[in-house]
Design an enzyme around this catalytic site. Structure first.
Site, PDB file in Angstrom:
ATOM      1  N   ASP A  10      -7.138 -17.999   4.967  1.00 16.91           N
ATOM      2  CA  ASP A  10      -7.970 -17.782   3.782  1.00 16.91           C
ATOM      3  C   ASP A  10      -7.129 -17.248   2.626  1.00 16.91           C
ATOM      4  OD1 ASP A  10     -10.577 -17.721   2.484  1.00 16.91           O
ATOM      5  OD2 ASP A  10     -10.405 -15.532   2.571  1.00 16.91           O
ATOM      6  N   GLU A  42     -10.229   1.472  -7.412  1.00 16.36           N
ATOM      7  CA  GLU A  42      -9.889   0.575  -8.514  1.00 16.36           C
ATOM      8  C   GLU A  42      -9.433   1.408  -9.708  1.00 16.36           C
ATOM      9  OE1 GLU A  42      -9.779  -2.487  -7.978  1.00 16.36           O
ATOM     10  OE2 GLU A  42     -11.203  -2.928  -6.384  1.00 16.36           O
TER      11      GLU A  42
END
Length: 236
Positions: A181, A156
């Site tokens: 999904d 990240e």
């Protein structure tokens, strides 16, 4: 590849609010009403594709006709896909087509997103027992997720700095469930509203996902749009 995903809310000031994001279609912008209206437009387009006749614009609402035109403009021939990635494209294309129809985009944009997140399927999420978790889109298993999950190392960008950490990601029984999904997430979350109905516009799709906080990598939109262009190369 699970290196740049973030399902958490973006940092304050980094992303416009859902109400500030312009809708790509002339649809109501009010919360759950939007999802219902978009589903109606999607169903209208699907019925037209199945039963309609070319040129019968009067049979569609203006919003649905626009989506139909955009979907027909995609025209990806996949000639720019690396040879060693063709098997990935062939296997995932039917699932990408189904997801794309729900989102109002062309299948090549969905395929490009799956390719970016999974390294063309070469870096799949694996469960603790080594089996495939079928998560091609790097979607994390947050508190709302009620399905199976698997831990994986991810990268990240926090405050502009690259950080590695282990996070929990959603796991699926097969690729069809993964694409379903993914489509559910984008269609139901107002953060990604601007990505819906953009047809073949790779830049608009990528920018909307980045603004919505799909990934923390500051170069994410450019990477996704650039990869999508590999599906667009044609002889001129």
């Amino acid at each position: 590849m699970f290196t740049q995903r973030s399902e958490g809310w973006p940092a304050v000031g980094s992303v416009p609010s859902a109400d500030a994001v312009a809708l790509p279609l002339d649809l109501p912008s009010g919360g759950a009403g939007f999802s219902e209206q978009f589903a109606g437009v999607r169903a209208e387009v699907e019925r037209f594709i199945a039963d309609g006749e070319p040129g019968s614009a009067q049979s569609l609402s203006p919003e649905a006709w626009r989506v139909r035109q955009q979907l027909g403009a995609g025209g990806a021939d996949f000639s720019g896909v690396p040879q060693d990635a063709r098997a990935f494209v062939d296997e995932m294309l039917p699932h990408a087509q189904a997801a794309a129809a729900r989102l109002g985009v062309t299948p090549d944009l969905v395929l490009a997103h799956a390719a970016l997140e999974s390294g063309w399927g070469r870096k799949p999420l694996t469960r603790a027992d080594g089996s495939n978790g079928h998560n091609l889109f790097g979607i994390k298993a947050d508190a709302r997720w009620r399905g199976e999950a698997a831990a994986a190392l991810t990268t990240e960008f926090v405050g502009g700095r690259r950080q590695s950490r282990v996070e929990s990601f959603r796991a699926y029984p097969d690729y069809r469930a993964a694409f379903d999904d993914y489509a559910d997430l984008l269609a139901s979350n107002p953060r990604y509203r601007a990505a819906l109905g953009v047809g073949s516009d790779a830049r608009a799709f990528a920018d909307a996902l980045a603004r919505g906080g799909y990934a923390t990598d500051p170069g994410y939109a450019g990477k996704l749009a650039g990869l999508a262009e590999q599906f667009r190369k044609r002889a001129r």
